[in-house]
Design a protein around this motif. Structure first.
Motif, PDB file in Angstrom:
ATOM      1  N   ARG A 208      16.045 -52.070   3.332  1.00  0.00           N
ATOM      2  CA  ARG A 208      14.891 -51.624   4.268  1.00  0.00           C
ATOM      3  C   ARG A 208      14.802 -50.116   4.083  1.00  0.00           C
ATOM      4  N   LEU A 209      13.732 -49.526   3.508  1.00  0.00           N
ATOM      5  CA  LEU A 209      13.454 -47.915   3.527  1.00  0.00           C
ATOM      6  C   LEU A 209      12.685 -47.523   4.918  1.00  0.00           C
ATOM      7  N   PRO A 210      12.808 -46.216   5.110  1.00  0.00           N
ATOM      8  CA  PRO A 210      11.825 -45.945   6.348  1.00  0.00           C
ATOM      9  C   PRO A 210      10.704 -45.907   5.959  1.00  0.00           C
ATOM     10  N   PRO A 211       9.468 -46.157   6.702  1.00  0.00           N
ATOM     11  CA  PRO A 211       8.023 -46.212   6.389  1.00  0.00           C
ATOM     12  C   PRO A 211       7.650 -44.994   5.726  1.00  0.00           C
ATOM     13  N   GLY A 212       7.774 -43.827   6.077  1.00  0.00           N
ATOM     14  CA  GLY A 212       7.620 -42.705   5.496  1.00  0.00           C
ATOM     15  C   GLY A 212       7.921 -42.716   3.995  1.00  0.00           C
TER      16      GLY A 212
END
Length: 294
Positions: A208-212
């Motif tokens: 899971r990556l950061p939203p930005g």
């Protein structure tokens, strides 16, 4: 040791032996003969047998044990192993007053590694979770060498995941999961071998990556697709222009072919819809037509 210098006899001090600090072994490899229970232990064991005979057949309910096909029983008599090989499956006999049973499950165990906050090599914070499959291949080592084999493997899997993934770039983490899983499996398998545990498989479930960062990657991917589309369109235009140039060269060499192509185009346009179209005729075509008529 003596040595003489200028007629003077000197005595060299004897070097002191270095103290060797032997570290206690951290694991038990179960080599050699197993130690006995001692004289007092033999007396307790003999007394237990006497009690079994006195309360027979009621004592059978406490002396006969059963383990399933997928289980093995490690027996400790007065705190010591009675055999390197675990008992089972099926029926076996114990001495209830002196023996302690540790039942070990040999089936493959699966547990989820909770999401870990990991900083990759290129300084990107991601959340990664996984799943580990392992089984016990030596019940005796799993009882003697580690307090809680499953919990120890669980904690070791978390730390191994953080240490291994921290040395990878984000691109490697997203595209080369199989190689990372194999590397983690090898590390865990070597560490748990002394516990009698075989790590069969390690899988990375989700990254899971950061939203930005997700939006930035999506914009980058969209830009790359648009650039490829423009390159493909430009190549198509170039190929079409080359084909038109070759066709124009052919038509220029044969004026009759040019006239036939012009009439064919008019026929195709008139066949599609019933409308009136006004087309200018080329000057050279008019000259040729009127020249022939005259």
């Amino acid at each position: 040791m003596e040595r003489e210098m200028s007629g003077i006899t000197e005595l060299e001090p004897t070097p002191k032996p270095r103290a060797s600090a032997a570290a206690p072994p951290s694991t038990i490899h179960l080599e050699g003969d197993l130690p006995g229970v001692g004289g007092f232990g033999m007396l307790l064991t003999l007394f237990s047998y006497v009690l079994i005979l006195l309360f027979f057949p009621l004592s059978l309910f406490y002396t006969i044990k059963i383990v399933q096909e997928y289980e093995r029983a490690v027996i400790l008599r007065l705190g010591r192993l009675t055999s390197r090989k675990a008992k089972g499956p099926g029926l076996f006999f114990i001495v209830p007053c002196t023996d302690e049973i540790k039942v070990v499950d040999l089936r493959t165990v699966t547990f989820d590694v909770p999401p870990q906050e990991i900083l990759t090599k290129d300084s990107v914070t991601v959340r990664v979770d996984g799943v580990v499959y392992f089984r016990t291949f030596n019940p005796t080592m799993a009882v003697v060498n580690v307090e809680n084999a499953m919990n120890s493997t669980y904690l070791l899997a978390q730390t191994t995941m953080r240490s291994v993934l921290g040395t990878k770039n984000l691109a490697e983490l997203l595209s080369d999961r199989e190689a990372i899983s194999n590397e983690m499996q090898d590390i865990l398998d070597k560490a748990t071998d002394q516990w009698g545990i075989k790590v069969e498989r390690v899988e990375i479930k989700d990254v899971r990556l950061p939203p930005g960062f997700q939006r930035a990657m999506a914009a980058e991917a969209e830009s790359s697709r648009e650039a490829r589309a423009k390159v493909i369109a430009a190549e198509g235009e170039q190929n079409a222009s080359q084909a038109l140039k070759e066709a124009a060269d052919v038509l220029d060499e044969s004026p009759a072919a040019l006239q036939l192509r012009y009439l064919q185009t008019l026929n195709q346009i008139s066949a599609e819809r019933n409308h009136t179209y006004v087309f200018p005729l080329p000057l050279d075509l008019l000259i040729k037509l009127f020249g022939r008529s005259s």
